[in-house]
Design a protein around this motif. Structure first.
Motif, PDB file in Angstrom:
ATOM      1  N   THR A  12       0.870  -1.174   0.000  1.00 41.48           N
ATOM      2  CA  THR A  12       0.000   0.000   0.000  1.00 41.48           C
ATOM      3  C   THR A  12       0.905   1.221   0.000  1.00 41.48           C
ATOM      4  N   PRO A  13       0.521   2.300  -0.693  1.00 38.66           N
ATOM      5  CA  PRO A  13       1.429   3.448  -0.846  1.00 38.66           C
ATOM      6  C   PRO A  13       1.906   4.042   0.464  1.00 38.66           C
ATOM      7  N   ALA A  14       1.071   4.025   1.503  1.00 39.92           N
ATOM      8  CA  ALA A  14       1.423   4.728   2.736  1.00 39.92           C
ATOM      9  C   ALA A  14       2.073   3.831   3.782  1.00 39.92           C
ATOM     10  N   LYS A  15       2.293   2.552   3.473  1.00 38.47           N
ATOM     11  CA  LYS A  15       2.806   1.634   4.489  1.00 38.47           C
ATOM     12  C   LYS A  15       4.304   1.427   4.316  1.00 38.47           C
ATOM     13  N   ASN A  16       5.031   1.506   5.435  1.00 34.44           N
ATOM     14  CA  ASN A  16       6.474   1.268   5.471  1.00 34.44           C
ATOM     15  C   ASN A  16       7.210   2.128   4.442  1.00 34.44           C
ATOM     16  N   VAL A  17       6.931   3.415   4.446  1.00 37.21           N
ATOM     17  CA  VAL A  17       7.607   4.341   3.535  1.00 37.21           C
ATOM     18  C   VAL A  17       9.018   4.577   4.045  1.00 37.21           C
ATOM     19  N   LYS A  18       9.998   4.307   3.210  1.00 36.25           N
ATOM     20  CA  LYS A  18      11.395   4.501   3.583  1.00 36.25           C
ATOM     21  C   LYS A  18      11.829   5.899   3.146  1.00 36.25           C
ATOM     22  N   LYS A  19      11.991   6.777   4.116  1.00 37.29           N
ATOM     23  CA  LYS A  19      12.399   8.146   3.829  1.00 37.29           C
ATOM     24  C   LYS A  19      13.153   8.691   5.026  1.00 37.29           C
ATOM     25  N   ALA A  20      13.764   9.846   4.837  1.00 41.20           N
ATOM     26  CA  ALA A  20      14.541  10.466   5.909  1.00 41.20           C
ATOM     27  C   ALA A  20      13.625  10.820   7.077  1.00 41.20           C
ATOM     28  N   LYS A  21      13.925  10.282   8.253  1.00 41.88           N
ATOM     29  CA  LYS A  21      13.118  10.532   9.442  1.00 41.88           C
ATOM     30  C   LYS A  21      13.910  11.227  10.542  1.00 41.88           C
ATOM     31  N   LYS A  22      15.233  11.348  10.339  1.00 43.95           N
ATOM     32  CA  LYS A  22      16.067  12.021  11.326  1.00 43.95           C
ATOM     33  C   LYS A  22      16.862  13.135  10.669  1.00 43.95           C
ATOM     34  N   ALA A  23      16.220  13.831   9.723  1.00 44.13           N
ATOM     35  CA  ALA A  23      16.815  14.987   9.026  1.00 44.13           C
ATOM     36  C   ALA A  23      18.022  14.585   8.183  1.00 44.13           C
ATOM     37  N   GLU A  24      18.028  13.356   7.638  1.00 47.72           N
ATOM     38  CA  GLU A  24      19.093  12.970   6.712  1.00 47.72           C
ATOM     39  C   GLU A  24      18.939  13.744   5.410  1.00 47.72           C
ATOM     40  N   VAL A  25      20.032  14.259   4.891  1.00 41.49           N
ATOM     41  CA  VAL A  25      20.004  14.997   3.626  1.00 41.49           C
ATOM     42  C   VAL A  25      20.198  14.035   2.458  1.00 41.49           C
ATOM     43  N   ASN A  26      21.173  13.139   2.568  1.00 43.79           N
ATOM     44  CA  ASN A  26      21.418  12.123   1.542  1.00 43.79           C
ATOM     45  C   ASN A  26      21.009  10.764   2.110  1.00 43.79           C
ATOM     46  N   TYR A  27      19.702  10.536   2.124  1.00 40.89           N
ATOM     47  CA  TYR A  27      19.180   9.303   2.709  1.00 40.89           C
ATOM     48  C   TYR A  27      19.499   8.101   1.826  1.00 40.89           C
ATOM     49  N   LEU A  28      19.251   8.213   0.534  1.00 44.89           N
ATOM     50  CA  LEU A  28      19.517   7.126  -0.408  1.00 44.89           C
ATOM     51  C   LEU A  28      19.978   7.741  -1.731  1.00 44.89           C
ATOM     52  N   PRO A  29      21.242   8.178  -1.806  1.00 47.76           N
ATOM     53  CA  PRO A  29      21.722   8.885  -2.998  1.00 47.76           C
ATOM     54  C   PRO A  29      21.966   7.932  -4.167  1.00 47.76           C
ATOM     55  N   PRO A  30      21.975   8.452  -5.389  1.00 51.29           N
ATOM     56  CA  PRO A  30      22.304   7.618  -6.552  1.00 51.29           C
ATOM     57  C   PRO A  30      23.806   7.355  -6.613  1.00 51.29           C
ATOM     58  N   HIS A  31      24.172   6.380  -7.423  1.00 55.38           N
ATOM     59  CA  HIS A  31      25.591   6.081  -7.608  1.00 55.38           C
ATOM     60  C   HIS A  31      26.283   7.244  -8.323  1.00 55.38           C
ATOM     61  N   PRO A  32      27.592   7.415  -8.119  1.00 58.93           N
ATOM     62  CA  PRO A  32      28.321   8.451  -8.867  1.00 58.93           C
ATOM     63  C   PRO A  32      28.204   8.222 -10.367  1.00 58.93           C
ATOM     64  N   GLN A  33      28.355   9.286 -11.115  1.00 56.53           N
ATOM     65  CA  GLN A  33      28.198   9.193 -12.567  1.00 56.53           C
ATOM     66  C   GLN A  33      29.216   8.204 -13.143  1.00 56.53           C
ATOM     67  N   GLY A  34      28.723   7.301 -13.962  1.00 54.85           N
ATOM     68  CA  GLY A  34      29.590   6.312 -14.593  1.00 54.85           C
ATOM     69  C   GLY A  34      29.814   5.061 -13.773  1.00 54.85           C
ATOM     70  N   GLU A  35      29.263   5.010 -12.555  1.00 57.14           N
ATOM     71  CA  GLU A  35      29.452   3.842 -11.691  1.00 57.14           C
ATOM     72  C   GLU A  35      28.170   3.017 -11.625  1.00 57.14           C
ATOM     73  N   THR A  36      28.348   1.717 -11.404  1.00 55.27           N
ATOM     74  CA  THR A  36      27.227   0.804 -11.226  1.00 55.27           C
ATOM     75  C   THR A  36      27.435   0.029  -9.923  1.00 55.27           C
ATOM     76  N   SER A  37      26.423  -0.728  -9.538  1.00 59.36           N
ATOM     77  CA  SER A  37      26.560  -1.541  -8.329  1.00 59.36           C
ATOM     78  C   SER A  37      27.697  -2.545  -8.466  1.00 59.36           C
ATOM     79  N   GLU A  38      27.900  -3.068  -9.671  1.00 63.22           N
ATOM     80  CA  GLU A  38      28.959  -4.045  -9.890  1.00 63.22           C
ATOM     81  C   GLU A  38      30.337  -3.403  -9.755  1.00 63.22           C
ATOM     82  N   SER A  39      30.519  -2.224 -10.344  1.00 67.48           N
ATOM     83  CA  SER A  39      31.827  -1.563 -10.253  1.00 67.48           C
ATOM     84  C   SER A  39      32.134  -1.124  -8.825  1.00 67.48           C
ATOM     85  N   LEU A  40      31.104  -0.684  -8.100  1.00 61.18           N
ATOM     86  CA  LEU A  40      31.321  -0.272  -6.712  1.00 61.18           C
ATOM     87  C   LEU A  40      31.566  -1.484  -5.811  1.00 61.18           C
TER      88      LEU A  40
END
Length: 703
Positions: free
Chosen positions: A344-372
């Motif tokens: 359901t859209p409102a259940k277990n929403v993962k978001k910044a709850k303690k004033a995190e600025v970069n809660y879930l940032p994207p990978h750096p440009q040109g990088e993938t999960s495999e390269s990291l």
């Protein structure tokens, strides 16, 4: 009787039914337009009458059922009975149909897809696009049904097999000196199955670039961005008219400006957070009408309530668009990534709850999960080398996004995470990780704020009586033996825990020195979140003790400084996205909101009381998150609430001025000009003797 008809700026339009007439066989409704303000927690609308009369046809009604308003708190309120929606559906260039949805717009795109397919009997695979007014009514992929409203246009786009590039390879004769002939590139509709052909799929390009890692948190003062040239010209003209006559933009004038204004505001808000709170949106709306007063809403108690609602809808739509780009912060909350019992859209929403600025940032440009992941494997060997801190720090910074994805998506056990990321569990790396998440320096900020509050805090906690007061006096006696800066900080933290009604034992656990270490080693396994102090601290300057941060029964970090251990414990909590211990929630809230200054505008009642006790003279206003009107307004003098439950901040200011005279108090130095203006200009008390600054202001006001 009230009729619902269409919407403006995301808010439903209503009209009070005056008369029903039939003209040449056509049924018409004569209604008087009503201004409607959404009341989110009631799921209803507050209605205000206007003098505008209009004629509606049955097709213009968004709900054929008439509505009966009711009175609540002296205000007329109406609640929609159901949401009947009609969509304009483009099946092909020459086939456009009307899609009626008696139960309203479905909650998911999959449901809408099934309805379209069943209603019109479409045998082929297709996806849906919608018109976005923010981009000149261009079509975009429909990723959420929240992007469309009643009377919107959607389009059926048939999905063909993606084109493939077929490359024919020819064996090369090593004895031949001639250049072999390669067959040209051909495009096939199907997939090649021959062993002599390699098929290269053409991958689509992303819609838009995923936003980069943020470098700043939510600002104290929100700056309204510059809009398009045409919008700025119209706003400047409107502001000039407002200053002359007080006229504001009407609904018709505003409709053409909404896409540009809301679009720019949404992009600016996303620079700070993807999920702004109601307080954040209130701040943005207030800043907007302050900069452009012609946008004020005369029917709203604060002039911007409707803008707050529009911004809520706009941010929801904006997140839907970013989900299509693969933005991790948004994708993590898509229904496909949730468990079946949480879809359901409102259940277990993962978001910044303690004033995190970069809660879930994207990978750096040109990088993938495999390269990291390869970088992480190299990091395991680099961390074992001596004097290699700079290389380790560089690789840790590069793999920050990979760590955050592991922490948010998988929530691993501490022991397992330490095996994968041993370099993180170092004081320097904890500080760097915390700064990457919040943009705030961990130890420097924590210690500075703690030192700043220590003197006032010790005075406040001394007022406690009973068992708490006796324990606080015992803690303060620790300074008689070791009066160092570290001990003063530790005493302040321990007194704070007791003052907040919590137990020291839930944060600190002390162990005496013993030849047999099995006692506290075994005890560590039972600690979920604690600072274990092991050794003899009775001798001044003794080094025969250590402070160990224990999380989930695992020793994470060893220090020789208790206050520093508290700061690093906060860093580990943020780095691993761990919730605060319930037994110490107020202590950790003080650490976060007062000592680290993160989300300090929203505090619990107990923390507010603690802040009030340190105030010499002031006015407090308590407002619950999501509520526009304050819950309580009062006056504080010398740390005591002398007045409460006042009507407004203005009333509180007047009462404070009266108390200053009644108790023969002096004006506070940091507000002396404000109170002098109130005394000598507003109240005309001793108005012939004015300070130069007040004199100049008086000349400007009354000349």
């Amino acid at each position: 009787m009230v009729l619902a008809n269409g919407s403006t700026g995301g808010l439903t339009d209503f009209g009070e039914l005056i008369q029903i007439v039939v003209v040449k066989g056509t049924l018409l409704f004569i209604v008087k337009s009503l201004i409607a303000w959404s009341v989110e927690h009631l799921r209803s609308f507050i209605l205000e009458k206007t003098s505008t009369v209009k004629v509606l046809e049955p097709t213009e009604l968004s709900d054929m059922l008439p509505l009966t308003p009711y009175v609540l708190g002296g205000k007329s309120i109406v609640t929609l009975k159901r949401y009947i929606s009609n969509l304009r559906l483009i099946l092909s260039d020459h086939n456009i149909q009307k899609l009626a949805l008696p139960s309203g717009i479905p909650g998911t795109v999959e449901e809408l897809h099934s309805i379209v397919q069943a209603t019109f009997g479409i045998p082929l695979d297709f996806c849906l696009h919608f018109k976005d007014a923010d981009f000149g009514n261009k079509f975009f992929s429909l990723v959420s049904t929240t992007c469309i409203v009643d009377k919107d246009t959607i389009k059926v786009v048939y999905i063909d097999a993606p084109p493939t590039v077929t490359l024919t390879l020819t064996d090369v004769d090593s004895s031949s000196a001639s250049i072999p002939d390669f067959s040209p590139l051909t495009f096939d509709d199907g997939c090649s199955s021959a062993s002599s052909h390699d098929t290269l799929p053409v991958s689509p390009r992303p819609m838009t670039e995923i936003p980069a890692q943020r470098s700043k948190g939510w600002p104290v003062e929100f700056l309204i961005p510059r809009f398009s040239a045409n919008t700025e010209i119209l706003l400047q003209s409107g502001n000039e008219k407002f200053s002359c006559s007080g006229n504001v933009f009407g609904t018709n004038d505003l409709i053409s400006l909404l896409p540009d204004i809301l679009g720019n505001l949404a992009e600016t808000i996303f620079e700070y957070t993807a999920y702004p709170s109601s307080a954040n949106l209130s701040q943005v709306a207030g800043a907007l009408v302050n900069k452009h007063p012609c946008l004020k809403e005369p029917g709203s108690f604060n002039g911007c309530y409707g803008w707050i609602q529009r911004l809520k809808y706009k941010m929801n739509n904006f997140r839907c668009k970013l989900r299509g780009t693969g933005c991790p912060e948004i994708v993590v909350n898509s229904l496909k990534r949730k468990a079946s019992h949480e879809q359901t859209p409102a259940k277990n929403v993962k978001k910044a709850k303690k004033a995190e600025v970069n809660y879930l940032p994207p990978h750096p440009q040109g990088e993938t999960s495999e390269s990291l992941e390869k970088e992480r494997e190299e990091l395991l060997s680099e961390v074992m080398k001596k004097d290699n801190g700079q290389v380790v720090a560089g690789k840790m910074a590069k793999t920050f996004s990979l760590r955050r994805q592991e922490v948010i998506y998988e929530a691993p056990a501490i022991r397992d995470f330490m095996q994968r990321w041993p370099a993180l569990f170092d004081a320097r790396q904890i500080n760097d990780e915390f700064k990457s998440i919040t943009t705030v320096s961990l130890e420097a900020t924590f210690m500075a704020k703690l030192d700043q509050c220590t003197q006032k805090l010790m005075g406040v906690v001394s007022s406690r009586g009973g068992a708490s007061g006796a324990r606080i006096r015992q803690i303060k006696d620790m300074l008689l033996e070791h009066n160092t800066i570290e001990m003063r900080r530790e005493v302040a933290i321990r007194c704070l825990v007791v003052y907040l009604g919590e137990k020291e034992e839930d944060l600190f656990k002390e162990y005496c020195v013993s030849n047999d270490n099995e006692e506290f080693e075994t005890s560590f396994e039972s600690h979920v979140m604690k600072i274990a102090i092991v050794g003899d601290r009775s001798t001044p300057g003794s080094d025969h003790w250590m402070a160990t941060i224990v999380m989930e029964g695992t020793k994470c970090l060893i220090e020789k400084d208790i206050p520093r251990s508290c700061a690093l414990l906060m860093g580990i909590i943020y780095a691993l996205n761990i919730s605060y211990c319930k037994k110490l929630k107020y202590t950790f809230e003080v650490f976060q909101k007062l000592f680290l200054g993160l989300d300090g505008l929203r505090c619990s009642a107990k923390i507010i009381e603690r802040d009030i006790t340190t105030t010499v003279m002031g006015i407090y206003s308590i407002r619950r998150d999501g509520h526009e009107e304050p819950e309580d307004v009062g006056v504080v003098v010398e740390g005591i609430k002398v007045l409460n439950n006042l009507a407004s901040v203005t009333t509180a200011f007047i009462m404070l001025f009266g108390l200053i005279y009644a108790l023969d108090l002096t004006f506070p130095d940091n507000l002396k000009y404000t109170f002098e203006f109130l005394q000598k200009i507003i109240m005309n008390l001793d108005g012939h003797k004015l300070n130069l600054k007040i004199q100049q202001l008086k000349i400007k006001l009354f000349s």
